[in-house]
Design an enzyme around this catalytic site. Structure first.
Site, short mmCIF file in Angstrom:
data_model
loop_
_atom_site.label_atom_id
_atom_site.label_comp_id
_atom_site.label_asym_id
_atom_site.label_seq_id
_atom_site.Cartn_x
_atom_site.Cartn_y
_atom_site.Cartn_z
N TYR A 41 0.85 -1.19 0.00
CA TYR A 41 0.00 0.00 0.00
C TYR A 41 0.89 1.24 0.00
O TYR A 41 1.62 1.48 -0.94
CB TYR A 41 -0.98 -0.06 1.17
CG TYR A 41 -2.11 0.94 1.04
CD1 TYR A 41 -2.90 0.97 -0.12
CD2 TYR A 41 -2.37 1.85 2.04
CE1 TYR A 41 -3.92 1.90 -0.26
CE2 TYR A 41 -3.39 2.77 1.92
CZ TYR A 41 -4.15 2.80 0.77
OH TYR A 41 -5.16 3.72 0.64
N LYS A 96 -20.81 -19.32 -11.39
CA LYS A 96 -20.07 -19.11 -12.63
C LYS A 96 -18.64 -18.66 -12.32
O LYS A 96 -17.68 -19.10 -12.99
CB LYS A 96 -20.79 -18.05 -13.47
CG LYS A 96 -20.33 -17.95 -14.91
CD LYS A 96 -20.62 -19.24 -15.67
CE LYS A 96 -20.34 -19.12 -17.15
NZ LYS A 96 -21.40 -18.43 -17.88
#
Length: 757
Positions: A41, A96
């Site tokens: 970060y 999916k």
């Protein structure tokens, strides 16, 4: 063979436990130290941000964009259930997403958009473009799906693919290539009738036309009949594009003399009379779900020369979208494609067709419980063919590069195929093979612990899964109460409960047990208590007398106690050849750890026997065994008395002429890490070990539990090998699914005309 039955309770429990939903996010970089966080970060992240600003293409190298697909729906056409809305479609979209990962190692996030407005939907997806390498649209009703896909393909520079349209079309095309190959017909000469002018149907006929089908020979029908030039009723621009000049008005008229029927419509839309009127060697793709337009039995009763495909897995030639979309996206992502074009879809279809014409690997036949060979009942590969991942994406990538949609060239497609081969999780094929052999065996499995809800759920799922018969040892009232509490009250009448009070064999069991134990300090009263009151002993007696073919126990008591009770009925010590092998599955790897159950401190000859048992279990699971004898030393260094037996055990196998790879002694990193193994080029192992023989039972047990608790590994076992009946033990922390897996493993061991593997 009985069909699997899935109840609402089972499906809801699957989605609820042990964690809600079907996927989670895990970091790919360490996040343990302050420096890790600073790199991930602030301030470290500023550098890749600036690099991508200057060169947007670096997003594929510095972020997960290049292996990330969004599965997006508004829930207006969910699995044939209709317009359920965005929120209710989420379980399907999650499903999916996990299929992308399972079949092509593609990360995927499901996004459900709560709008039926085309403009709002398109704007939302378009604005998400920078995040993803591709967009998979799903379960959007026609005709809006045509507009949405068309607009997004124009507005976005990444692949946008509506799987309900093109996924079905690609698999349909693959099957048709092979059906025409078998019948000696040419696509350009075929009369094709399509019934169902929705998203999938129109995509099918469009793809076939782009492959060479003559538009004049393609008749499209909907609920109002033939779509002909001049028709106005029920028309739209997408249907009009496929209107033909013809006097035919009904599906029945259109079917007369047709070579090919494609159905994406409704159950019963095609009659036997329609099939009878078709041309020689008719090809019938009845793809309506869940029930086809006509069943293969009905079609072939009037036309034995027919080649029939459906959308169902319980019939041959399943048109299954999972054969297409994972591999299309895999190839497209790896060339950083701007789109998935017709040439890429055709390349996918041709690769699938070519694969079906090849000899089918033994592991695929094993998974399906039957030999598969190219012919009228096998024109489409099975979804679990391991070759799909390294055969189809290279064909797709090559087509994308050839047609100019690629941002990145793959210079060596053979090397690319080799990389793809290494990406996939071998554990899935292992579990699939167990399931297939269990289904073929149709064994009667004894679930000894009918007082435990997990065992009861496993027994119900075993029987409802179509694997065979489940016998539960317990009291009828307890079983009824626990099943009801688990939401499985309807299963009370399905499961047979067996106990000492209702069996006609108790006296036979007691007589057998007394003969075994009378010289080990057990009197008649002891024998009665054991046979009538101990479920482990009672279940073992059932198994010993052929009143079941396999047994599962161990979820309620520690393994040492369970082994002691089983040992009153069976010989389960090392002297009799018994060994405990535990399978550990984690992040695409599987290792067998031995001995986790029987021998406390094995010597070199014991270790050699353990290695043999481990190698046999590996083979039963479809693995090529590579055995490592583990220690804290490697090939004699550092010198230690405790490592000597691990050093000597391979010599025993040398003397015995073992027919599998083995090596040792070695540390675990040398056994499993190819980099560490390079320091020992003389090693006889040709790859990472998959059978780890431990110095003692305590080290084996500690290793399994450490992997399970710290790494979240899936544990199967211990598998009791070397006993003349299939007996499988679970751990006390086993889930219902773990217990079911052990039941399936026991059943798989009684395959081949009931002979123990």
């Amino acid at each position: 063979m009985p069909r699997a039955r899935i109840t609402p309770e089972e499906a809801l429990a699957f989605h609820r436990e042990p964690h809600p939903g079907k996927w989670e996010v895990q970091p790919t970089k360490p996040m343990t130290t302050q420096r890790d966080l600073s790199l991930a970060y602030s301030p470290g992240v500023a550098h890749p941000c600036l690099a991508i600003r200057d060169d947007p293409g670096l997003a594929y190298d510095l972020t997960n964009k290049g292996n990330l697909v969004a599965v997006i729906s508004n829930g207006t056409a969910v699995l044939g259930l209709g317009n359920l809305g965005a929120l209710a479609s989420k379980p399907v979209m999650e499903g999916k997403s996990v299929l992308f990962k399972r079949f092509a190692d593609i990360n995927s996030i499901d996004l459900e958009l709560a709008t039926e407005d085309v403009d709002a939907f398109c704007n939302a997806v378009r604005l998400l473009g920078p995040s993803f390498g591709g967009i998979n649209l799903e379960d959007i009703k026609a005709p809006e799906c045509f507009v949405i896909e068309s607009r997004l393909k124009e507005e976005m520079d990444i692949p946008v693919f509506h799987d309900d349209q093109h996924g079905t079309a690609v698999i349909c095309a693959a099957g048709l290539i092979n059906a025409l190959h078998l019948t000696g017909k040419d696509l350009k000469d075929c009369r094709i009738v399509l019934n169902g002018a929705g998203a999938a149907g129109i995509a099918c006929i469009e793809l076939l036309k782009s492959m060479g089908a003559d538009p004049a020979n393609c008749i499209t029908c909907d609920t109002k009949g033939v779509i002909y030039q001049g028709r106005t009723d029920g028309m739209n621009q997408w249907k009009s594009a496929h209107a033909v000049k013809t006097d035919l008005r009904t599906l029945e008229e259109a079917m007369q003399g047709a070579d090919v029927f494609l159905g994406v419509s409704a159950k019963g839309a095609v009659t036997p009379e329609m099939v009878a009127s078709m041309a020689r060697d008719p090809v019938i793709f009845a793809m309506a779900n869940p029930d086809p337009e006509i069943t293969p039995e009905e079609a072939q009763a009037v036309r034995p020369d027919a080649i029939v495909a459906t959308g169902r897995s319980d019939y041959p030639n399943q048109v299954n979208n999972v054969l297409g979309f994972p591999y299309l996206f895999r190839g497209a992502l790896d060339i950083r494609a701007r789109a998935i074009n017709d040439e890429m879809k055709i390349a996918c279809a041709e690769a699938l067709a070519a694969l079906a014409r090849e000899d089918v690997p033994d592991e695929v036949a094993m998974a399906y419980g039957r030999k598969l060979a190219f012919g009228r009942d096998y024109i489409i590969p099975t979804p679990f063919d391991p070759r799909l991942i390294h055969r189809t994406p290279p064909a797709v990538a090559a087509a994308g590069m050839r047609t100019g949609t690629a941002r990145r060239e793959i210079p060596d497609l053979d090397a690319y195929a080799a990389q793809l081969r290494q990406r996939m999780d071998p554990t899935a094929s292992v579990l699939r093979g167990i399931h297939a052999r269990a289904r073929a065996a149709q064994a009667t499995i004894i679930f000894a612990e009918g007082d435990d809800p997990r065992a009861l759920r496993a027994a119900v799922n075993y029987q409802r899964g179509g694997f065979g018969k489940a016998l539960v040892v317990g009291r009828e009232s307890d079983v009824r109460a626990k099943l009801t509490a688990e939401g499985l009250a309807d299963a009370v009448g399905e499961i047979e409960v067996v106990n000492a009070a209702n069996t006609p064999h108790l006296e036979t069991y007691k007589e057998f047990l007394y003969k075994r134990l009378q010289r080990r300090g057990f009197d008649q009263e002891d024998i009665h208590r054991l046979a009538a009151r101990d479920r482990h002993v009672f279940a073992s007696l059932m198994l010993a007398h052929g009143h079941g073919e396999g047994m599962v126990t161990g979820a309620t008591r520690k393994s040492a106690h369970v082994m002691d009770q089983i040992g009153k009925v069976f010989d389960v010590d090392l002297a009799s050849g018994a060994v405990g092998i535990t399978a550990v599955l984690h992040r695409g790897r599987i290792v067998l750890i031995a001995d986790t159950l029987v021998q406390e401190w094995p010597e070199e000859r014991d270790l050699a026997l353990i290695a043999r048992r481990g190698a046999q279990v590996a083979r039963d699971l479809g693995l090529t065994p590579r055995v490592a004898f583990l220690s804290f030393s490697t090939f004699g260094h550092p010198v230690s008395e405790r490592a000597t037996k691990m050093h000597m055990a391979p010599r025993v196998l040398d003397e015995e002429g073992a027919d599998f790879e083995y090596e040792g002694e070695m540390t675990v990193d040398v056994a499993l890490n190819p980099g560490a193994a390079k320091a020992y080029p003389f090693s006889r192992l040709t790859g990472p070990a998959n059978v780890l023989v431990m110095p003692a039972r305590h080290s084996a047990s500690i290793s399994v539990k450490l992997l399970q608790e710290m790494a979240g590994a899936t544990v199967i076992g211990p598998i009791l090998a070397g006993v003349d009946r299939p007996i499988q033990l679970c751990s006390t922390v086993a889930t219902a699914n773990d217990i079911l897996n052990m039941g399936l493993l026991a059943a798989a061991q009684v395959d081949r005309q009931g002979q123990l593997l």
